[in-house]
Design an enzyme around this catalytic site. Sequence first.
Site, PDB file in Angstrom:
ATOM      1  CG  ASP A  67     -52.795 -29.961  80.320  1.00 36.18           C
ATOM      2  OD1 ASP A  67     -52.797 -30.451  81.424  1.00 36.18           O
ATOM      3  OD2 ASP A  67     -54.370 -30.060  80.561  1.00 36.18           O
ATOM      4  CG  ASP A  79     -56.157 -35.593  81.812  1.00 44.97           C
ATOM      5  OD1 ASP A  79     -56.153 -36.791  81.617  1.00 44.97           O
ATOM      6  OD2 ASP A  79     -56.444 -35.137  83.219  1.00 44.97           O
ATOM      7  CB  CYS A  89     -46.285 -28.697  92.095  1.00 47.46           C
ATOM      8  SG  CYS A  89     -46.927 -29.711  93.299  1.00 47.46           S
ATOM      9  NE  ARG A  90     -55.475 -27.020  92.137  1.00 44.67           N
ATOM     10  CZ  ARG A  90     -56.384 -27.832  91.473  1.00 44.67           C
ATOM     11  NH1 ARG A  90     -55.725 -29.014  90.618  1.00 44.67           N
ATOM     12  NH2 ARG A  90     -57.386 -28.146  90.369  1.00 44.67           N
ATOM     13  NE  ARG A 143     -56.025 -26.509  86.311  1.00 46.63           N
ATOM     14  CZ  ARG A 143     -57.141 -27.037  86.479  1.00 46.63           C
ATOM     15  NH1 ARG A 143     -57.956 -26.784  87.577  1.00 46.63           N
ATOM     16  NH2 ARG A 143     -57.226 -28.190  86.208  1.00 46.63           N
TER      17      ARG A 143
HETATM   18 ZN   LIG Z   1     -49.049 -30.174  93.499  1.00 39.73          ZN
END
Ligand SMILES: [Zn+2]
Length: 187
Positions: free
Chosen positions: A15, A17, A107-108, A137
């Site tokens: 990831d 951030d 995609c999130r 998440r």
């Molecule tokens: Zn997305």
Amino acid sequence: MIRRSAHAVKLAILDRDGVINQDSDTFIKNAEEWIPIPGSLEAIARLNHAGFRILVASNQSGLGRGFFNIDALNAMHRKMRRELSVLGAQIEAIFFCPHAPEQDCQCRKPRPGLFRDISRRLQIEMSGIPVICDSYRDIQAATSVGALPLLVLTGKGRKTLSQHRDDLTGVPIFDDLAAAADALLPT
Ligand SMILES: [Zn+2]
């Protein structure tokens, strides 16, 4: 040391951030705000030098929310790549979700779209691939494709640990990317 499954390729997905760079509740909106967490770039270099390919998978909803544009995102990533190259390190590819939450995309994270994308583009099974992240998440997305989530306590990591302690059984936890990377390296 984290034991990866025998068939897993030497690849780690990070990831961005809160893992590589310091996170902000008001989003990282430009290259100036992109500040590496101490030791994180060196950790990527150690992984590279041990033969790991490094990918980034990142929710960047600030794009969809209109907080910054793609030029600003590219400038952040140029800065990241420039600072890594000084250390002889590199990120092979950056996969990001540009959508706002209400766009309900696939995609999130916690949805698995970014990881499925990586799997398809690199022709690699996600099974056992380490995913180093700070948010629940991310862990959900990684778990849903059979990857191996590792939680770091930088960024949102401490909050994730306190809010989801009961759901984190079996998830290795590290102070930061430097510690997580060292656990992936051969002893
Ligand atoms: Zn997305």
